[in-house]
Every structure is written in C-alpha cells, then in structure tokens.
Motif scaffolding. Structure first.
Motif, PDB file in Angstrom:
ATOM      1  N   VAL A 138      11.333 -34.162  -2.996  1.00 21.94           N
ATOM      2  CA  VAL A 138      10.098 -33.402  -2.778  1.00 21.94           C
ATOM      3  C   VAL A 138       9.651 -32.667  -4.036  1.00 21.94           C
ATOM      4  CG1 VAL A 138       9.057 -31.519  -1.471  1.00 21.94           C
ATOM      5  CG2 VAL A 138      10.527 -33.170  -0.315  1.00 21.94           C
ATOM      6  N   LEU A 139      10.574 -32.020  -4.744  1.00 22.31           N
ATOM      7  CA  LEU A 139      10.172 -31.233  -5.915  1.00 22.31           C
ATOM      8  C   LEU A 139       9.547 -32.081  -7.022  1.00 22.31           C
ATOM      9  CD1 LEU A 139      12.903 -28.470  -6.303  1.00 22.31           C
ATOM     10  CD2 LEU A 139      10.462 -28.167  -5.951  1.00 22.31           C
ATOM     11  N   PRO A 140      10.142 -33.210  -7.434  1.00 24.91           N
ATOM     12  CA  PRO A 140       9.466 -34.023  -8.444  1.00 24.91           C
ATOM     13  C   PRO A 140       8.119 -34.566  -7.975  1.00 24.91           C
ATOM     14  CG  PRO A 140      11.769 -34.639  -8.248  1.00 24.91           C
ATOM     15  CD  PRO A 140      11.474 -33.738  -7.099  1.00 24.91           C
ATOM     16  N   ALA A 141       8.048 -34.993  -6.725  1.00 25.52           N
ATOM     17  CA  ALA A 141       6.785 -35.525  -6.214  1.00 25.52           C
ATOM     18  C   ALA A 141       5.715 -34.443  -6.164  1.00 25.52           C
ATOM     19  CB  ALA A 141       6.996 -36.127  -4.825  1.00 25.52           C
ATOM     20  N   ALA A 142       6.090 -33.211  -5.759  1.00 21.04           N
ATOM     21  CA  ALA A 142       5.117 -32.124  -5.702  1.00 21.04           C
ATOM     22  C   ALA A 142       4.667 -31.703  -7.094  1.00 21.04           C
ATOM     23  CB  ALA A 142       5.720 -30.924  -4.961  1.00 21.04           C
ATOM     24  N   ALA A 143       5.581 -31.746  -8.067  1.00 25.25           N
ATOM     25  CA  ALA A 143       5.248 -31.295  -9.412  1.00 25.25           C
ATOM     26  C   ALA A 143       4.482 -32.342 -10.209  1.00 25.25           C
ATOM     27  CB  ALA A 143       6.532 -30.920 -10.157  1.00 25.25           C
ATOM     28  N   GLU A 144       4.835 -33.614 -10.040  1.00 33.93           N
ATOM     29  CA  GLU A 144       4.253 -34.673 -10.866  1.00 33.93           C
ATOM     30  C   GLU A 144       3.351 -35.612 -10.094  1.00 33.93           C
ATOM     31  OE1 GLU A 144       7.715 -36.531 -12.444  1.00 33.93           O
ATOM     32  OE2 GLU A 144       7.999 -35.033 -14.011  1.00 33.93           O
ATOM     33  N   GLY A 145       3.398 -35.555  -8.768  1.00 41.48           N
ATOM     34  CA  GLY A 145       2.582 -36.458  -7.967  1.00 41.48           C
ATOM     35  C   GLY A 145       3.104 -37.868  -7.896  1.00 41.48           C
ATOM     36  N   LEU A 146       4.337 -38.110  -8.352  1.00 40.42           N
ATOM     37  CA  LEU A 146       4.920 -39.437  -8.366  1.00 40.42           C
ATOM     38  C   LEU A 146       6.221 -39.433  -7.579  1.00 40.42           C
ATOM     39  CD1 LEU A 146       4.435 -40.360 -12.136  1.00 40.42           C
ATOM     40  CD2 LEU A 146       3.003 -41.053 -10.215  1.00 40.42           C
ATOM     41  N   ARG A 147       6.482 -40.528  -6.884  1.00 42.95           N
ATOM     42  CA  ARG A 147       7.733 -40.651  -6.142  1.00 42.95           C
ATOM     43  C   ARG A 147       8.874 -40.925  -7.103  1.00 42.95           C
ATOM     44  NH1 ARG A 147       9.126 -45.494  -1.834  1.00 42.95           N
ATOM     45  NH2 ARG A 147      11.326 -44.955  -1.527  1.00 42.95           N
ATOM     46  N   PRO A 148       9.907 -40.078  -7.111  1.00 38.71           N
ATOM     47  CA  PRO A 148      11.015 -40.303  -8.042  1.00 38.71           C
ATOM     48  C   PRO A 148      11.891 -41.465  -7.600  1.00 38.71           C
ATOM     49  CG  PRO A 148      11.493 -38.444  -6.626  1.00 38.71           C
ATOM     50  CD  PRO A 148      10.092 -38.872  -6.307  1.00 38.71           C
ATOM     51  N   ARG A 149      12.474 -42.139  -8.562  1.00 38.25           N
ATOM     52  CA  ARG A 149      13.387 -43.237  -8.258  1.00 38.25           C
ATOM     53  C   ARG A 149      14.760 -42.692  -7.885  1.00 38.25           C
ATOM     54  NH1 ARG A 149      12.049 -48.021 -12.667  1.00 38.25           N
ATOM     55  NH2 ARG A 149       9.810 -48.173 -12.173  1.00 38.25           N
ATOM     56  N   PRO A 150      15.561 -43.479  -7.155  1.00 39.31           N
ATOM     57  CA  PRO A 150      16.883 -42.980  -6.719  1.00 39.31           C
ATOM     58  C   PRO A 150      17.755 -42.490  -7.864  1.00 39.31           C
ATOM     59  CG  PRO A 150      16.319 -44.981  -5.539  1.00 39.31           C
ATOM     60  CD  PRO A 150      15.253 -44.798  -6.575  1.00 39.31           C
ATOM     61  N   GLY A 151      17.702 -43.181  -9.006  1.00 41.61           N
ATOM     62  CA  GLY A 151      18.513 -42.753 -10.140  1.00 41.61           C
ATOM     63  C   GLY A 151      18.126 -41.374 -10.640  1.00 41.61           C
ATOM     64  N   ARG A 152      16.841 -41.083 -10.629  1.00 38.78           N
ATOM     65  CA  ARG A 152      16.405 -39.763 -11.087  1.00 38.78           C
ATOM     66  C   ARG A 152      16.750 -38.688 -10.078  1.00 38.78           C
ATOM     67  NH1 ARG A 152      10.337 -37.580 -12.642  1.00 38.78           N
ATOM     68  NH2 ARG A 152      11.049 -35.967 -14.091  1.00 38.78           N
ATOM     69  N   VAL A 153      16.628 -39.012  -8.796  1.00 38.51           N
ATOM     70  CA  VAL A 153      17.014 -38.049  -7.765  1.00 38.51           C
ATOM     71  C   VAL A 153      18.485 -37.674  -7.924  1.00 38.51           C
ATOM     72  CG1 VAL A 153      17.299 -37.710  -5.289  1.00 38.51           C
ATOM     73  CG2 VAL A 153      15.248 -38.840  -6.146  1.00 38.51           C
ATOM     74  N   TRP A 154      19.329 -38.660  -8.143  1.00 34.26           N
ATOM     75  CA  TRP A 154      20.752 -38.394  -8.322  1.00 34.26           C
ATOM     76  C   TRP A 154      20.997 -37.550  -9.568  1.00 34.26           C
ATOM     77  CZ3 TRP A 154      25.234 -38.131  -6.092  1.00 34.26           C
ATOM     78  CH2 TRP A 154      26.401 -38.146  -6.871  1.00 34.26           C
ATOM     79  N   ALA A 155      20.293 -37.855 -10.667  1.00 34.95           N
ATOM     80  CA  ALA A 155      20.476 -37.104 -11.900  1.00 34.95           C
ATOM     81  C   ALA A 155      20.071 -35.636 -11.736  1.00 34.95           C
ATOM     82  CB  ALA A 155      19.673 -37.745 -13.028  1.00 34.95           C
ATOM     83  N   LEU A 156      19.076 -35.374 -10.893  1.00 33.14           N
ATOM     84  CA  LEU A 156      18.596 -34.006 -10.716  1.00 33.14           C
ATOM     85  C   LEU A 156      19.588 -33.139  -9.953  1.00 33.14           C
ATOM     86  CD1 LEU A 156      14.828 -34.623  -9.867  1.00 33.14           C
ATOM     87  CD2 LEU A 156      15.720 -33.493 -11.909  1.00 33.14           C
ATOM     88  N   VAL A 157      20.293 -33.711  -8.978  1.00 27.29           N
ATOM     89  CA  VAL A 157      21.096 -32.891  -8.069  1.00 27.29           C
ATOM     90  C   VAL A 157      22.595 -33.106  -8.214  1.00 27.29           C
ATOM     91  CG1 VAL A 157      19.227 -32.817  -6.387  1.00 27.29           C
ATOM     92  CG2 VAL A 157      20.981 -34.583  -6.187  1.00 27.29           C
ATOM     93  N   SER A 158      23.029 -34.135  -8.931  1.00 25.56           N
ATOM     94  CA  SER A 158      24.452 -34.492  -8.915  1.00 25.56           C
ATOM     95  C   SER A 158      25.333 -33.397  -9.490  1.00 25.56           C
ATOM     96  CB  SER A 158      24.667 -35.799  -9.687  1.00 25.56           C
ATOM     97  OG  SER A 158      24.244 -35.663 -11.037  1.00 25.56           O
ATOM     98  N   MET A 159      24.877 -32.703 -10.535  1.00 22.89           N
ATOM     99  CA  MET A 159      25.719 -31.711 -11.185  1.00 22.89           C
ATOM    100  C   MET A 159      25.930 -30.470 -10.320  1.00 22.89           C
ATOM    101  SD  MET A 159      26.637 -33.168 -13.900  1.00 22.89           S
ATOM    102  CE  MET A 159      27.440 -31.775 -14.667  1.00 22.89           C
ATOM    103  N   ARG A 160      25.126 -30.303  -9.284  1.00 27.52           N
ATOM    104  CA  ARG A 160      25.238 -29.093  -8.465  1.00 27.52           C
ATOM    105  C   ARG A 160      25.705 -29.383  -7.045  1.00 27.52           C
ATOM    106  NH1 ARG A 160      19.741 -26.186 -10.880  1.00 27.52           N
ATOM    107  NH2 ARG A 160      20.113 -26.900 -12.999  1.00 27.52           N
ATOM    108  N   LEU A 161      26.097 -30.629  -6.804  1.00 30.09           N
ATOM    109  CA  LEU A 161      26.561 -30.990  -5.471  1.00 30.09           C
ATOM    110  C   LEU A 161      27.911 -30.367  -5.142  1.00 30.09           C
ATOM    111  CD1 LEU A 161      25.599 -34.766  -5.067  1.00 30.09           C
ATOM    112  CD2 LEU A 161      24.563 -32.779  -3.969  1.00 30.09           C
ATOM    113  N   ARG A 162      28.773 -30.209  -6.138  1.00 31.08           N
ATOM    114  CA  ARG A 162      30.101 -29.686  -5.863  1.00 31.08           C
ATOM    115  C   ARG A 162      30.031 -28.252  -5.335  1.00 31.08           C
ATOM    116  NH1 ARG A 162      34.667 -29.584 -10.443  1.00 31.08           N
ATOM    117  NH2 ARG A 162      32.760 -30.075 -11.568  1.00 31.08           N
ATOM    118  N   ALA A 163      29.248 -27.407  -6.013  1.00 28.24           N
ATOM    119  CA  ALA A 163      29.114 -26.030  -5.544  1.00 28.24           C
ATOM    120  C   ALA A 163      28.463 -25.980  -4.174  1.00 28.24           C
ATOM    121  CB  ALA A 163      28.303 -25.219  -6.554  1.00 28.24           C
ATOM    122  N   LEU A 164      27.457 -26.825  -3.960  1.00 28.93           N
ATOM    123  CA  LEU A 164      26.785 -26.859  -2.666  1.00 28.93           C
ATOM    124  C   LEU A 164      27.744 -27.293  -1.569  1.00 28.93           C
ATOM    125  CD1 LEU A 164      24.021 -26.555  -1.240  1.00 28.93           C
ATOM    126  CD2 LEU A 164      23.643 -28.985  -1.676  1.00 28.93           C
TER     127      LEU A 164
END
Length: 305
Positions: A138-164
């Motif tokens: 949702v955040l990339p699509a809302a900010a850029e108006g483009l649907r992010p690809r799965p690889g980019r979605v993973w890159a955005l959230v992967s580093m913070r999944l452990r704490a979550l």
C-alpha cells in the motif's frame, strides 16, 4: 452627515490602503477587528493518510481496500498456509504429550513447552505477513501510484520482520494461546465468561499490536512507547472493530462451517485488520506531525543503520 452623527476616525496607512477612493459615500475601510488567518490552505487529499474523524477514516479505509485488495491476494494466499496447516489448538499438544512420552520416554514431556513456544511463534506468522504485506504494497502504491513488484515488497519489509515477529509472538499469548487452553470443558460453567474475557483481551492486544507493528515497520528504533503516544492521539474505533472481528468471527465460523471456512474468514479478516492498522497509523501520525504517504514510504524504505 448630521452634527449629532459626527465621529472621529483614526486613519493610518493600512486603512488608507484598504479604503475605496471611488466610494460615492466617502466611507473608509471597515475598522472592525478581524484576525488575519492567512490564505486558506486547500484540504490535503492523500491516498493513505486520512484527515481527522471517523468518517474520514472510514472513507480512506474503504478506498484503500478497493484499490489494493487484488494486489494483496498473493499475501493472503501466503497467509493461508500457516493459518490452515499450522495454527491449531494448543490443547492438541496436550493430547500429543502421552504419545511423545511413549516415543522418547520421559523426555517427551520436556518437549511440550517447546511445542507451545513453536505454536505461539507460528500463530503470530499470519499477523506478521498480513501487516508487512499491507505496508509493503500500500505505501509504495500510495506514494508513487505504481504497484510494487514482489521483490521490492520483500526488500522494503524484510529487514524489520524479525523485530515484528518477536513482538507478535508475545501477543500470541493473548490472541491465540490462553483462549484455546482454557476451553469450556476445562473451566466448567465459567467457560463462556472466560472466553469473553480473553476475546476482549485479544481485541485490545490486536488494537495496540496493529499500531505497534506499523511503528516497528516504518519507524526505526521505536517501539511500545511510540505506539502508546500515537494511540493517545487517535480514535481507533475502526481498528477496534477490525481487531474484534479478526478475533471472534473465525472461531464462530469454525463452529458453524468447519476449518476450511474458518481459514478463509480468518485470512480475509486479518488482512482487513492490517489495512485498518495502517490507515489508523497514518491518521495518528498526521495528528501529531505533518506526514503524507510519500514521507511514510521514505521512512519505510530508509536503509538500516
């Protein structure tokens, strides 16, 4: 002008500048006091961040769901796997304990706490995946108006999944573990009351956990204190309803229609809870500081130090 109507006017530069020299009645500018509020700013319309009020929240939530429901289907399919195959009743492990004891002797009972910890960890996985997937889509699509690809979605959230995941595993004690351990057969006639109490506790945990999860994903190095601060500046009625639905409805569907229907209901409601948490988070951030979907996306994509 009659003599009895004569008045004294103090004329200064702002008044002269505002006066109409072509006024046939010879009047000067209006001297009534008026606070200068400056130019009126147009209302900010953001694809994600809602204005104040429950009505604005509901409109933004509905639009986010309508725009991104199809984009979140891969996330929901991924969430369905742990929901259906791994997230079961904790009392099933109690039934399995004698079999373990027979299989490996007395050491079987020592495995029971590990089984419970594994259950709590896996039971948090649908919440983690749903919230991280919602933020990453949702955040990339809302900010850029483009649907992010799965690889980019993973890159955005992967580093913070452990704490979550660590935080949500702790919340799993309320949202999954204890309500299933204390069944009606185990507590007798008070089973219904216990179920209600833990349903309320699970709803509270999911409400706070939704904001905390967004804080962990978007803001680096912040945790429960920041989530409490944002919660105090929000009116999370919509998030509370979404959390209550995700807590209660799947169990009711399970009793009425079976496990497969409960899985479908659980996946859908947990994903709606994640979107509700994200919209509530954006509205709360806007209440304390000027933010937009672009600024939130920039925080999400900031590299880890």
């Amino acid at each position: 002008m009659n003599d009895g109507e004569a008045r004294i006017f103090m004329v200064e530069e702002p008044v002269v500048a505002a006066a109409d020299p072509f006024d046939p009645e010879g009047r000067t500018a209006d001297l009534s006091w008026r606070r200068d509020l400056g130019p009126e700013l147009p209302a900010v319309t953001d694809p994600l961040v809602a204005g104040p009020g429950l009505a604005a929240w509901a409109r933004r939530f509905g639009r986010v769901v309508a725009r991104h429901a199809a984009h979140l289907l891969p996330v929901m399919l991924l969430v369905a796997l742990p929901t259906h195959f791994f997230v079961g009743r904790v009392d099933d492990t109690i039934v399995a304990a004698p079999a373990l004891a027979d299989l490996v002797g007395g050491f079987g009972l020592l495995l029971l706490p590990a089984m419970w910890l594994a259950y709590l960890a896996v039971s948090a996985l649908p919440l983690v995946l749903s919230l991280a997937g919602a933020a990453g889509v949702v955040l990339p699509a809302a900010a850029e108006g483009l649907r992010p690809r799965p690889g980019r979605v993973w890159a955005l959230v992967s580093m913070r999944l452990r704490a979550l995941w660590l935080w949500f595993s702790g919340f799993g004690l309320l949202t999954g573990g204890l309500p299933l351990l204390l069944t009606e057969e185990q507590v007798g006639t008070a089973g219904g009351l216990v179920a209600i109490v833990f349903a309320i506790g699970s709803t509270v945990a999911l409400t706070f956990g939704g904001l905390l999860g967004c804080v962990v994903l978007v803001e680096r190095g912040r945790g429960p204190r920041r989530a409490m601060h944002l919660l105090s500046h929000s009116r999370p009625a919509g998030l509370i309803v979404a959390a209550a639905a995700a807590t209660v409805v799947p169990r009711m569907v399970d009793y009425a229609f079976g496990g497969l229907a409960a899985t479908v209901a659980g996946v859908l409601l947990v994903q709606l809870w994640a979107i509700a948490a994200l919209v509530t988070y954006g509205q709360a951030r806007r209440a304390v500081e000027p933010v937009t979907s672009r600024s939130l996306f920039a925080e999400l994509g900031a590299p880890e130090e």
